[in-house]
Design a protein around this motif. Structure first.
Motif, PDB file in Angstrom:
ATOM      1  N   GLU A   1      40.063 110.504  77.601  1.00 24.39           N
ATOM      2  CA  GLU A   1      38.773 111.103  77.939  1.00 24.39           C
ATOM      3  C   GLU A   1      38.203 110.514  79.235  1.00 24.39           C
ATOM      4  OE1 GLU A   1      36.304 110.491  74.623  1.00 24.39           O
ATOM      5  OE2 GLU A   1      37.296 111.983  73.335  1.00 24.39           O
ATOM      6  N   VAL A   2      38.348 109.165  79.364  1.00 31.89           N
ATOM      7  CA  VAL A   2      37.859 108.528  80.602  1.00 31.89           C
ATOM      8  C   VAL A   2      38.610 109.054  81.811  1.00 31.89           C
ATOM      9  CG1 VAL A   2      37.674 106.341  81.832  1.00 31.89           C
ATOM     10  CG2 VAL A   2      37.023 106.480  79.423  1.00 31.89           C
ATOM     11  N   ILE A   3      39.957 109.168  81.633  1.00 25.84           N
ATOM     12  CA  ILE A   3      40.781 109.652  82.745  1.00 25.84           C
ATOM     13  C   ILE A   3      40.407 111.089  83.087  1.00 25.84           C
ATOM     14  CG2 ILE A   3      43.135 110.252  83.404  1.00 25.84           C
ATOM     15  CD1 ILE A   3      44.045 107.819  81.785  1.00 25.84           C
ATOM     16  N   GLN A   4      40.215 111.929  82.039  1.00 25.24           N
ATOM     17  CA  GLN A   4      39.835 113.311  82.306  1.00 25.24           C
ATOM     18  C   GLN A   4      38.465 113.383  82.985  1.00 25.24           C
ATOM     19  OE1 GLN A   4      40.054 115.144  78.481  1.00 25.24           O
ATOM     20  NE2 GLN A   4      42.293 115.466  78.581  1.00 25.24           N
ATOM     21  N   SER A   5      37.527 112.541  82.533  1.00 27.20           N
ATOM     22  CA  SER A   5      36.209 112.527  83.180  1.00 27.20           C
ATOM     23  C   SER A   5      36.306 112.097  84.636  1.00 27.20           C
ATOM     24  CB  SER A   5      35.277 111.592  82.402  1.00 27.20           C
ATOM     25  OG  SER A   5      34.018 111.501  83.051  1.00 27.20           O
ATOM     26  N   THR A   6      37.152 111.038  84.850  1.00 31.67           N
ATOM     27  CA  THR A   6      37.334 110.575  86.237  1.00 31.67           C
ATOM     28  C   THR A   6      37.985 111.652  87.083  1.00 31.67           C
ATOM     29  OG1 THR A   6      37.563 108.310  85.419  1.00 31.67           O
ATOM     30  CG2 THR A   6      38.355 108.750  87.648  1.00 31.67           C
ATOM     31  N   LEU A   7      38.966 112.349  86.473  1.00 33.02           N
ATOM     32  CA  LEU A   7      39.660 113.394  87.214  1.00 33.02           C
ATOM     33  C   LEU A   7      38.704 114.536  87.561  1.00 33.02           C
ATOM     34  CD1 LEU A   7      42.349 114.396  88.327  1.00 33.02           C
ATOM     35  CD2 LEU A   7      42.813 115.413  86.093  1.00 33.02           C
TER      36      LEU A   7
ATOM     37  N   ARG B   1      49.482 108.505  84.198  1.00 34.93           N
ATOM     38  CA  ARG B   1      49.100 107.632  83.085  1.00 34.93           C
ATOM     39  C   ARG B   1      48.861 108.443  81.813  1.00 34.93           C
ATOM     40  NH1 ARG B   1      49.838 103.160  80.407  1.00 34.93           N
ATOM     41  NH2 ARG B   1      47.954 102.407  79.333  1.00 34.93           N
ATOM     42  N   ALA B   2      48.258 109.617  81.951  1.00 36.93           N
ATOM     43  CA  ALA B   2      48.044 110.480  80.791  1.00 36.93           C
ATOM     44  C   ALA B   2      49.365 110.933  80.187  1.00 36.93           C
ATOM     45  CB  ALA B   2      47.190 111.677  81.186  1.00 36.93           C
ATOM     46  N   ALA B   3      50.353 111.244  81.043  1.00 32.33           N
ATOM     47  CA  ALA B   3      51.671 111.645  80.540  1.00 32.33           C
ATOM     48  C   ALA B   3      52.336 110.492  79.791  1.00 32.33           C
ATOM     49  CB  ALA B   3      52.554 112.109  81.709  1.00 32.33           C
ATOM     50  N   GLU B   4      52.214 109.251  80.321  1.00 31.55           N
ATOM     51  CA  GLU B   4      52.791 108.094  79.637  1.00 31.55           C
ATOM     52  C   GLU B   4      52.124 107.869  78.285  1.00 31.55           C
ATOM     53  OE1 GLU B   4      52.385 104.815  82.260  1.00 31.55           O
ATOM     54  OE2 GLU B   4      53.887 105.517  83.714  1.00 31.55           O
ATOM     55  N   LEU B   5      50.802 108.012  78.263  1.00 29.32           N
ATOM     56  CA  LEU B   5      50.091 107.832  77.005  1.00 29.32           C
ATOM     57  C   LEU B   5      50.486 108.892  75.979  1.00 29.32           C
ATOM     58  CD1 LEU B   5      46.511 106.924  78.301  1.00 29.32           C
ATOM     59  CD2 LEU B   5      48.228 105.382  77.347  1.00 29.32           C
ATOM     60  N   GLU B   6      50.663 110.130  76.420  1.00 25.11           N
ATOM     61  CA  GLU B   6      51.111 111.178  75.499  1.00 25.11           C
ATOM     62  C   GLU B   6      52.504 110.885  74.962  1.00 25.11           C
ATOM     63  OE1 GLU B   6      50.812 114.821  77.564  1.00 25.11           O
ATOM     64  OE2 GLU B   6      48.612 114.912  77.510  1.00 25.11           O
ATOM     65  N   LEU B   7      53.409 110.354  75.827  1.00 19.63           N
ATOM     66  CA  LEU B   7      54.749 109.997  75.367  1.00 19.63           C
ATOM     67  C   LEU B   7      54.688 108.865  74.345  1.00 19.63           C
ATOM     68  CD1 LEU B   7      57.821 110.251  75.549  1.00 19.63           C
ATOM     69  CD2 LEU B   7      57.769 108.664  77.502  1.00 19.63           C
TER      70      LEU B   7
ATOM     71  N   GLU C   1      41.971 104.244  71.035  1.00 19.02           N
ATOM     72  CA  GLU C   1      41.923 103.735  72.402  1.00 19.02           C
ATOM     73  C   GLU C   1      42.541 104.730  73.371  1.00 19.02           C
ATOM     74  OE1 GLU C   1      43.861 100.013  72.266  1.00 19.02           O
ATOM     75  OE2 GLU C   1      42.242  98.978  71.178  1.00 19.02           O
ATOM     76  N   LEU C   2      43.694 105.325  72.951  1.00 21.25           N
ATOM     77  CA  LEU C   2      44.342 106.304  73.819  1.00 21.25           C
ATOM     78  C   LEU C   2      43.451 107.522  74.036  1.00 21.25           C
ATOM     79  CD1 LEU C   2      48.003 106.198  72.470  1.00 21.25           C
ATOM     80  CD2 LEU C   2      47.154 105.235  74.607  1.00 21.25           C
ATOM     81  N   GLU C   3      42.814 108.002  72.959  1.00 24.13           N
ATOM     82  CA  GLU C   3      41.920 109.147  73.118  1.00 24.13           C
ATOM     83  C   GLU C   3      40.757 108.804  74.048  1.00 24.13           C
ATOM     84  OE1 GLU C   3      40.727 110.173  69.237  1.00 24.13           O
ATOM     85  OE2 GLU C   3      42.593 111.241  68.717  1.00 24.13           O
ATOM     86  N   THR C   4      40.214 107.579  73.868  1.00 28.58           N
ATOM     87  CA  THR C   4      39.121 107.155  74.753  1.00 28.58           C
ATOM     88  C   THR C   4      39.588 107.067  76.199  1.00 28.58           C
ATOM     89  OG1 THR C   4      38.145 105.897  72.927  1.00 28.58           O
ATOM     90  CG2 THR C   4      37.390 105.363  75.151  1.00 28.58           C
ATOM     91  N   GLY C   5      40.819 106.483  76.389  1.00 30.78           N
ATOM     92  CA  GLY C   5      41.361 106.370  77.743  1.00 30.78           C
ATOM     93  C   GLY C   5      41.609 107.724  78.370  1.00 30.78           C
TER      94      GLY C   5
END
Length: 432
Positions: free
Chosen positions: A131-137, A203-209, A125-129
């Motif tokens: 990827e979605v965030i990177q695509s949105t960015l 959000r990506a930084a939080e997910l990585e943490l 789920e995190l990887e999908t999120g």
């Protein structure tokens, strides 16, 4: 004779014993020979009395010593028996504790599998999120770049006093108002895109943490489980090696008999792209392999004679080795007639009857080419061809065959060759 009589007269002079009554007086003459005979007879009676008394006293003293020695031997045997009972209880407690640790490890493995599956789902789920965030960015940055180009073109058109299409001429007030409104909307949209991009980055930084913390927690769980597996597997390895069994061959033989797949010990496979498994999956599979090794050891331990054939009070009377100039191929356990005798491992009864010097004999064929024999029984409680499990009662202790007293003659044979049964018994006591 005259000289002999004269010599006796010196030592035993003739005497007279007078017997007087109311009417007459008589005497008895005691000659020297008679006195010598009486003295000799008295001396012999006295000597016989002394010797007899001495013999009786010596017998009494010897019997007392024997009783004291028997009492000391009894105390020593009782002390050894109590020590064996204490050791047996301690081994039973250790076995119960090992079983509890094993059950706890199984429960932890089950929980760990669930957590690993949940972690994998969350990771996906995190990887999908991400990827979605990177695509949105990326889409946002492209839109931002397009808007910047549009703003630059509009500003250039305003400064030049031309239309957006590049036509010359004056710009009307309505066109200017429309242009100002478009610029304001564009600026607002740009600010919103920047805010969304910053939020996505945060959000990506939080997910990585969260992902890093989850990996550290998984690593700690893996480490604890690996230590538990090491503590559980090593004593079993040592037990089978102490019994002279090749552990690899042993486990392969057990594995061939239990070759089904599926269930909680099936290796994990998280990769869907056909590549190599990630390190966590490899560690999880290594733990599952250790669990499978423990299960195989448990099955093998049930089929090898590591337990005691006698559980009630007994004493060892003869061990494996030379005895009275002949080889004694087993170990003797002495006890009362009727003491229960138990199978020391799972197996099949190959003999249950009379066998010359063994008396009433039971033979059990186990796995790995091992056979156990139970001789001099008073009663047999199994039949040929019957399958028994470790701990099943197979007979009663007796005194049949060539035996000097009630006891169990216990043998272990591997490939037809007799070995010391205490090798297996001591190896099992070190673990169970």
């Amino acid at each position: 004779m005259a000289r002999l009589h004269a010599a006796l007269e010196k030592r035993f002079p003739e005497r007279r014993l007078f017997l007087r009554s109311d009417t007459e007086t008589r005497f008895i003459r005691l000659r020297s020979e008679m006195q010598l005979f009486v003295w000799t007879a008295g001396a012999m009676v006295l000597a016989w009395t002394i010797i007899t008394t001495a013999i009786v006293m010596m017998d009494s003293i010897g019997a007392g010593n024997f009783r004291d020695q028997a009492r000391r031997d009894q105390i020593e045997y009782e002390t050894r028996l109590q020590a064996l009972v204490t050791e047996r209880d301690r081994r039973a407690e250790e076995a119960a504790a090992a079983q509890a640790r094993f059950s706890s490890a199984l429960a932890q493995i089950s929980v760990m599998q669930t957590e690993l599956l949940n972690s994998e789902d969350r990771r996906r789920e995190l990887e999908t999120g991400i990827e979605v965030i990177q695509s949105t960015l990326r889409r946002t940055m492209n839109q931002r770049q397009d808007l910047s180009q549009r703003i630059t073109a509009l500003e250039a058109a305003v400064q030049n006093g031309t239309s957006v299409a590049g036509a010359t001429g004056s710009v009307s007030n309505e066109a200017l108002d429309l242009l100002a409104s478009a610029l304001a909307d564009t600026a607002a949209e740009r600010d919103q895109i920047e805010a969304d991009a910053q939020s996505a980055i945060d959000r990506a930084a939080e997910l990585e943490l969260d992902l890093r913390l989850m990996e550290e927690r998984n690593d700690e769980i893996f480490r604890q489980l690996e230590e538990a597996m090491m503590v559980s597997v090593e004593p079993l390895d040592n037990m089978f090696r102490a019994a002279g069994l090749n552990t690899d061959t042993l486990l392969d033989q057990v594995r061939r008999g239990y070759s089904g797949t599926g269930g909680p010990l099936t290796p994990l496979q998280f990769s869907t792209n056909g590549g190599e498994a990630d390190p966590d999956t490899a560690r999880a599979n290594e733990l599952l392999s250790s669990m499978d090794r423990i299960n195989l050891y448990r099955i093998a331990a049930e089929r090898a004679p590591f337990s005691m054939p006698v559980r009630d009070n007994f004493r060892f009377t003869s061990g494996y080795g030379m005895r009275w100039g002949r080889m004694h191929y087993g170990t003797d356990f002495a006890g009362p007639v009727g003491t229960p005798i138990y199978a020391t491992a799972d197996g099949v009864i190959t003999h249950a009857g009379w066998s010359s010097g063994y008396g009433r004999l039971v033979k059990i064929q186990h796995e790995f080419g091992i056979e156990t024999r139970y001789g001099h029984l008073n009663a047999i409680r199994v039949q040929e061809g019957q399958r028994v499990s470790r701990g099943d009662r197979i007979g009663d202790m007796g005194n049949s065959g060539r035996s000097t007293g009630p006891h169990l003659h216990y043998e272990v044979r591997v490939g037809g060759e007799a070995i010391n049964p205490m090798i297996y018994i001591r190896a099992g006591q070190d673990v169970f």
